[in-house]
Design a protein around this motif. Sequence first.
Motif, PDB file in Angstrom:
ATOM      1  N   ALA A  66       0.803  -0.951   0.068  1.00  0.00           N
ATOM      2  CA  ALA A  66      -0.060  -0.032   0.050  1.00  0.00           C
ATOM      3  C   ALA A  66       0.755   1.076   0.034  1.00  0.00           C
ATOM      4  CB  ALA A  66      -0.765   0.015   1.098  1.00  0.00           C
ATOM      5  N   PRO A  67       0.509   2.577  -0.367  1.00  0.00           N
ATOM      6  CA  PRO A  67       1.372   3.663  -0.707  1.00  0.00           C
ATOM      7  C   PRO A  67       1.710   4.232   0.901  1.00  0.00           C
ATOM      8  CG  PRO A  67      -0.647   3.776  -1.876  1.00  0.00           C
ATOM      9  CD  PRO A  67      -1.074   2.402  -1.207  1.00  0.00           C
ATOM     10  N   GLY A  68       2.773   3.972   1.131  1.00  0.00           N
ATOM     11  CA  GLY A  68       3.299   4.247   2.408  1.00  0.00           C
ATOM     12  C   GLY A  68       4.944   4.734   2.157  1.00  0.00           C
ATOM     13  N   GLY A  69       5.680   5.284   3.413  1.00  0.00           N
ATOM     14  CA  GLY A  69       6.880   5.564   3.277  1.00  0.00           C
ATOM     15  C   GLY A  69       7.803   4.566   2.970  1.00  0.00           C
ATOM     16  N   THR A  70       7.676   3.434   3.651  1.00  0.00           N
ATOM     17  CA  THR A  70       8.444   2.367   3.432  1.00  0.00           C
ATOM     18  C   THR A  70       8.406   1.685   2.217  1.00  0.00           C
ATOM     19  OG1 THR A  70       8.457   1.659   5.765  1.00  0.00           O
ATOM     20  CG2 THR A  70       9.109   0.045   4.212  1.00  0.00           C
ATOM     21  N   GLU A  71       7.141   1.441   1.646  1.00  0.00           N
ATOM     22  CA  GLU A  71       6.829   0.852   0.289  1.00  0.00           C
ATOM     23  C   GLU A  71       7.129   1.776  -0.714  1.00  0.00           C
ATOM     24  OE1 GLU A  71       3.858  -0.595   3.336  1.00  0.00           O
ATOM     25  OE2 GLU A  71       4.711   1.334   2.887  1.00  0.00           O
ATOM     26  N   HIS A  72       7.367   3.176  -0.678  1.00  0.00           N
ATOM     27  CA  HIS A  72       8.064   3.894  -1.824  1.00  0.00           C
ATOM     28  C   HIS A  72       9.458   3.900  -1.672  1.00  0.00           C
ATOM     29  CE1 HIS A  72       4.429   5.575  -3.378  1.00  0.00           C
ATOM     30  NE2 HIS A  72       3.870   6.156  -2.387  1.00  0.00           N
ATOM     31  N   GLN A  73      10.079   3.918  -0.617  1.00  0.00           N
ATOM     32  CA  GLN A  73      11.653   3.599  -0.410  1.00  0.00           C
ATOM     33  C   GLN A  73      12.001   2.551  -1.105  1.00  0.00           C
ATOM     34  OE1 GLN A  73      14.190   5.831   0.673  1.00  0.00           O
ATOM     35  NE2 GLN A  73      12.551   7.525   0.487  1.00  0.00           N
ATOM     36  N   LEU A  74      11.293   1.105  -0.699  1.00  0.00           N
ATOM     37  CA  LEU A  74      11.500  -0.084  -1.375  1.00  0.00           C
ATOM     38  C   LEU A  74      11.536  -0.054  -2.946  1.00  0.00           C
ATOM     39  CD1 LEU A  74      12.663  -3.024  -1.255  1.00  0.00           C
ATOM     40  CD2 LEU A  74      10.219  -3.420  -0.594  1.00  0.00           C
TER      41      LEU A  74
END
Length: 361
Positions: free
Chosen positions: A12-20
């Motif tokens: 889901a769109p979140g900080g960790t997901e965008h960084q990965l």
Amino acid sequence: MIGIVHVMARMAPGGTEHQLLGMLEAAVTSGLWDPTLCVLSDGHPLTERARQAGVRTIEIEGGSRADPGRLAPFRHLTAPADLIHSSLWGANAFSRIANLGSGRPPVVISERGVEDHRTRAQRLVDRSLAPQTMGFIGNSRAVTEFISGWHGVDPNDDRLAEISNGIDTDIFHPRRRADGSGFVNVITSVGRLIPGKRVDRIIAMLPAVLEHVPAELVVAGDGPEREKLTAMASGLPVRFLGHVGSREQLAGVLRSTQVLAMPSASEGLPNAVIEALACGSRVVASDIPGIRPLAGPGVTLVEDDPSAWVAALVSAIEAGPPDTSVPHWSVRSFEQVAKEHLAHFEQAIERHRNRKGEDRE
């Protein structure tokens, strides 16, 4: 080229997901390693983005979080990998438990926040799995200190690494709007609408801010607190944008923002602060360990006091945009972040080989 399976409970769109996702895109583009993304649930928007970026992506859906039916397909998927890399508690616990046994690849886990709210049972799981974990990555000093204390890892253990967040400077930059009008008095909150982000506090303080300066609050994000926050904001100049679907759209929001407000109770190293600074916005944020590394010109850290918050927001609005010609933080591309991860992954693989050699002696 080494093969790495990256494990997430969701995308889901979140900080960790965008960084990965940014790191995986850099790994593919630069040919740093052969990534596979394993998501332990399906239907998330960033999963499809990973596929479009050329990342092999597998979803292993289960009937529940503890569904043992995931074990066999996970072990089959990861058996030929050189390394397994997981992020956040659920994926970290699952990956290491599912990987138990001889002849399995090493596991490196990433933590992204100071999560002191975890239960004793979760602590027991992490402590028991720490000896078999070949690497720990935190995205700030506060997070690596949390890893050390929570997982029982010596601060000088070579398995522990600090690798900061990356940013796409082709998207996040301080170009102003084409009409030349520059900033308006906009306070923006970015993130999932969950209790820990404490967006309700900004809404509650807005009337006091309006006594000093005209301003509008823009809330970029969605989540379980949306209905409650909408009710709180009734009659106030507050706009809810909902989920902002692309990084380009988010950059546009930040470039029209005077102040990013982040009253969070806990953070690791929040993407939104770095992105706001890159877009030329000022930041007023909680004085908490995960944000302190970003303190400097354009960033005001505030203790947990409403009057101090109101004063800081008013002051930031009146000050105008910060000088972005020489940013005080280190702008790091996703390729740089990926290369630092690769170095840590390779060390973990070598560490695992050495341990297997010792076990055979």
